[in-house]
Design an enzyme around this catalytic site. Structure first.
Site, PDB file in Angstrom:
ATOM      1  N   SER A  26      45.807  32.590 -58.385  1.00 47.20           N
ATOM      2  CA  SER A  26      45.836  32.433 -59.845  1.00 47.20           C
ATOM      3  C   SER A  26      46.260  33.710 -60.573  1.00 47.20           C
ATOM      4  CB  SER A  26      44.471  31.969 -60.335  1.00 47.20           C
ATOM      5  OG  SER A  26      43.473  32.903 -59.950  1.00 47.20           O
ATOM      6  N   VAL A  28      49.769  36.084 -61.889  1.00 45.47           N
ATOM      7  CA  VAL A  28      50.898  35.717 -62.746  1.00 45.47           C
ATOM      8  C   VAL A  28      51.839  34.709 -62.062  1.00 45.47           C
ATOM      9  CG1 VAL A  28      52.174  37.829 -62.077  1.00 45.47           C
ATOM     10  CG2 VAL A  28      52.823  36.639 -64.127  1.00 45.47           C
ATOM     11  N   ALA A  29      52.114  34.882 -60.765  1.00 43.00           N
ATOM     12  CA  ALA A  29      53.070  33.990 -60.094  1.00 43.00           C
ATOM     13  C   ALA A  29      52.520  32.569 -59.998  1.00 43.00           C
ATOM     14  CB  ALA A  29      53.407  34.527 -58.704  1.00 43.00           C
ATOM     15  N   LYS A  48      40.095  31.820 -54.891  1.00 42.97           N
ATOM     16  CA  LYS A  48      38.891  32.078 -54.098  1.00 42.97           C
ATOM     17  C   LYS A  48      37.759  32.716 -54.900  1.00 42.97           C
ATOM     18  CE  LYS A  48      40.356  36.217 -51.565  1.00 42.97           C
ATOM     19  NZ  LYS A  48      40.516  36.795 -50.246  1.00 42.97           N
ATOM     20  N   GLU A 126      59.168  54.757 -66.589  1.00 43.15           N
ATOM     21  CA  GLU A 126      58.488  54.998 -65.315  1.00 43.15           C
ATOM     22  C   GLU A 126      59.517  55.457 -64.304  1.00 43.15           C
ATOM     23  OE1 GLU A 126      55.390  52.298 -63.880  1.00 43.15           O
ATOM     24  OE2 GLU A 126      55.252  51.449 -65.879  1.00 43.15           O
ATOM     25  N   HIS A 241      50.499  53.883 -54.403  1.00 45.09           N
ATOM     26  CA  HIS A 241      50.648  54.414 -55.766  1.00 45.09           C
ATOM     27  C   HIS A 241      50.165  55.863 -55.745  1.00 45.09           C
ATOM     28  CE1 HIS A 241      50.520  54.999 -60.037  1.00 45.09           C
ATOM     29  NE2 HIS A 241      51.099  53.826 -60.204  1.00 45.09           N
ATOM     30  N   ARG A 287      58.173  56.624 -55.929  1.00 41.07           N
ATOM     31  CA  ARG A 287      56.748  56.714 -55.581  1.00 41.07           C
ATOM     32  C   ARG A 287      56.490  57.233 -54.181  1.00 41.07           C
ATOM     33  NH1 ARG A 287      54.207  51.271 -58.342  1.00 41.07           N
ATOM     34  NH2 ARG A 287      54.640  52.024 -60.428  1.00 41.07           N
ATOM     35  N   HIS A 348      48.906  50.110 -52.768  1.00 44.17           N
ATOM     36  CA  HIS A 348      49.132  49.508 -54.078  1.00 44.17           C
ATOM     37  C   HIS A 348      49.837  48.151 -54.026  1.00 44.17           C
ATOM     38  CE1 HIS A 348      49.708  49.441 -58.368  1.00 44.17           C
ATOM     39  NE2 HIS A 348      51.028  49.508 -58.290  1.00 44.17           N
ATOM     40  N   ARG A 383      59.637  49.289 -54.027  1.00 50.38           N
ATOM     41  CA  ARG A 383      59.695  48.521 -55.269  1.00 50.38           C
ATOM     42  C   ARG A 383      59.855  49.433 -56.480  1.00 50.38           C
ATOM     43  NH1 ARG A 383      55.892  47.064 -59.080  1.00 50.38           N
ATOM     44  NH2 ARG A 383      54.276  48.087 -57.854  1.00 50.38           N
TER      45      ARG A 383
HETATM   46  C1  SIN Z   1      51.582  51.608 -62.978  1.00 50.07           C
HETATM   47  O1  SIN Z   1      51.164  51.327 -64.089  1.00 50.07           O
HETATM   48  O2  SIN Z   1      51.776  52.754 -62.609  1.00 50.07           O
HETATM   49  C2  SIN Z   1      51.807  50.507 -61.996  1.00 50.07           C
HETATM   50  C3  SIN Z   1      53.034  49.771 -62.303  1.00 50.07           C
HETATM   51  C4  SIN Z   1      53.582  49.114 -61.068  1.00 50.07           C
HETATM   52  O3  SIN Z   1      53.037  49.238 -59.985  1.00 50.07           O
HETATM   53  O4  SIN Z   1      54.653  48.520 -61.182  1.00 50.07           O
END
Ligand code: SIN
Length: 541
Positions: A26, A28-29, A48, A126, A241, A287, A348, A383
């Site tokens: 449940s 976003v996807a 769950k 970012e 992360h 990252r 992450h 990613r």
């Molecule tokens: C973040 O807010 O640093 C995470 C964003 C992400 O993982 O895309």
């Protein structure tokens, strides 16, 4: 041993229910898939825990999407491809970038409030993005805003039913066709038959000792899909992360990359800025580069963390832009306007997962997947920041549309075969095993040997340990979700270890100390796929 199901059952003797479309998960996807699919048929969502317990709810940074006049689809696609280190599926990238704006506009129509600058949306920066492209909500609570909007939409839809606190034990599969799922809910076990089943169960972060992920992110959807014969892809790629709050005893909360996007500086124990030594983009390097640099600085200074410094930014701006981070830090004695924030990398995002086509289809008939649990090849080997909420929306919608369009509503699932799994474990059934202890040992092992840096020797040590734990945990039949979760985690750990050992190069988030270079001649465009057919004997013990 060949374990197709975790427990004994016989569909002849068990309560059952029917739905057109079953969605497991449940975030976003799953919710986007449900809203779209419900235009065509009856949908049941099972989850769950509570409906809002997902990685989506905790997402801070935002949604990367081409909505500013200065931006272009080409720019977003190029950034995604570059960060993906040569392994992205270009069709998936094009779909994400092109279809993203319509999905976000739709979300805004449904009531989602994104932060504004003047008349327009406010965009932040970012790592890896060539410009300010990321929209956000309530400063640093973007995921919660999205989840709230989608939950309202789902709850008002008469075609969607929700079952919370329902654990999916195994998919009902026979001869490569999925007929639904075998679940355990409050009242006991039952079978949910579905014409089509969509897995949207999120990530695997909880397989590590430290993670930004929700407590429910244990990789169970990937494990049940694998047991049902689904192909997995890119399981070696786990994104860490770089900046998670590190205060002993406190939850490892994400400290959004947006803080670095707005000018935050990483410093070591001695107060020295260090990122410029490692990459020309400094704090906004990819990252994987930032995470490895932090690890090196921690080792050099023999410390458990480094620091993020945002004390030079305007205090009023910080209050408006990062209210949640400010509040949590303050409750732990850190005033981010004056104090440095102790941070270190944690697990992450799972880049790999259930292999899907662009409409969410898997290789198992009637089984689909979307979101973090799926792998379309979109992210390649790394990613791009803030692409995942958009992925959930775009591929959730596509999957819901494709599934909804393909079935007629109201019919019971036709030609359901009888399926049974009879296991005889004699006295070993649900033994008094300290499952928490095994789980903690697995989490530590994964952090040590399948973390930011890997190497052949220690990957083999990991294999030995996972095999040994599996030899007694997988052989038993348990009766509780926590134990099934542990079995799923062991299974996923084994698959991740296997893929990490096979990829003898460094690419994106997969860094091998014994093969530190990217080896394009051998590995560019090569995806490691794992499936029960090919690997059953060696993968499942
Ligand atoms: C973040 O807010 O640093 C995470 C964003 C992400 O993982 O895309």
């Amino acid at each position: 041993m060949k374990k197709e199901f975790l427990i004994s059952f016989d569909t002849k003797n068990i309560l059952s229910t029917h739905t057109d479309i079953l969605i497991i998960g449940s975030g976003v996807a799953g919710l986007c898939a449900a809203i779209e699919a419900a235009k065509y048929a009856k949908v049941l969502i099972i989850t769950k825990d509570k409906l809002q317990d997902s990685n989506t709810e905790q997402a801070q940074g935002g949604i990367a999407v081409v909505l500013s006049r200065e931006d272009s689809f080409k720019g977003h696609a190029e950034d995604t491809l570059r960060v993906g280190s040569g392994l992205c599926n270009e069709e998936a990238v094009r779909i994400l970038v092109d279809e993203g704006p319509s999905r976000v506009q739709e979300l805004i129509q449904w009531g989602a409030n994104f932060d504004k600058e003047g008349e327009g949306l406010s965009f932040t920066q970012e790592a890896g993005h060539n410009m300010r492209r990321i929209i956000h909500a309530k400063g640093d609570a973007t995921g919660a805003e999205i989840e709230k909007t989608l939950i309202l939409k789902v709850k008002e839809n008469k075609n969607i039913k929700i079952l919370e606190h329902t654990f999916a034990i195994d998919l009902l599969q026979k001869n490569g066709v999925c007929f639904g799922v075998f679940v355990c809910e409050k009242e006991g076990k039952k079978v949910v038959y579905a014409q089509k089943t969509i897995l949207a169960t999120g990530g695997i972060g909880q397989i590590y000792r430290e993670t930004t992920n929700a407590i429910v992110a244990t990789g169970c959807g990937i494990a049940i899909a694998f047991r049902a014969g689904a192909k997995l892809m890119d399981m070696e790629f786990v994104q860490f992360h770089p900046t998670t709050l590190y205060i002993a005893g406190a939850a490892r909360m994400l400290i959004s990359e947006a803080l670095r996007g707005e000018g935050g500086i990483l410093k070591n124990k001695y107060g020295e800025r260090f990122m410029n030594k490692y990459h020309e983009d400094g704090e906004l390097a990819p990252r994987d580069v930032v995470s490895r640099a932090i690890l090196r600085e921690m080792k050099k200074s023999n410390d458990t963390h480094v620091y993020l410094d945002i004390t030079h930014l305007d205090p009023k701006f910080l209050e408006n832009r990062f209210p949640s981070i400010m509040r949590v830090c303050f409750s732990l004695g850190i005033d981010i306007k004056k104090d440095l924030i102790p941070v270190r990398p944690t697990a992450h995002y799972m880049i790999g997962g259930i292999k899907i086509a662009m409409n969410g289809e898997t290789n198992v008939e009637n089984l689909y997947a979307c979101g973090e649990t799926a792998c379309s090849g979109l992210h390649g080997a790394n990613r791009l920041a803030s692409n995942s909420l958009l992925e959930g929306m775009v591929f959730g919608f596509r999957t819901g549309f494709s599934v909804g369009k393909s079935i007629g509503s109201g019919g019971r699932v036709k030609d359901v075969p009888e399926i049974s799994s009879i296991m005889d474990y004699g006295n070993s059934k649900d033994l008094d095993l300290d499952k928490e202890d095994i789980k903690n040992s697995l989490k530590s092992l994964m952090s040590r040997h399948l973390g930011i840096e890997r190497e052949g020797k220690t990957l083999l040590e990991a294999q030995e340990k996972i095999d040994s734990w599996s030899s007694y945990v997988m052989e038993k039949e348990f009766s509780h979700p926590k134990a099934w979760e542990l079995q799923n985690m062991l299974q996923i750990a084994k698959l991740m270890q296997k893929a990490a050992l096979i990829r003898r190069e460094s690419r994106g988030v997969h860094y091998r100390k014994d093969f530190p270079k990217q080896n394009d001649s051998e590995w560019q465009k090569t995806h490691i796929e794992l499936s029960k057919d090919k690997d059953f004997e060696s993968v499942i013990i």
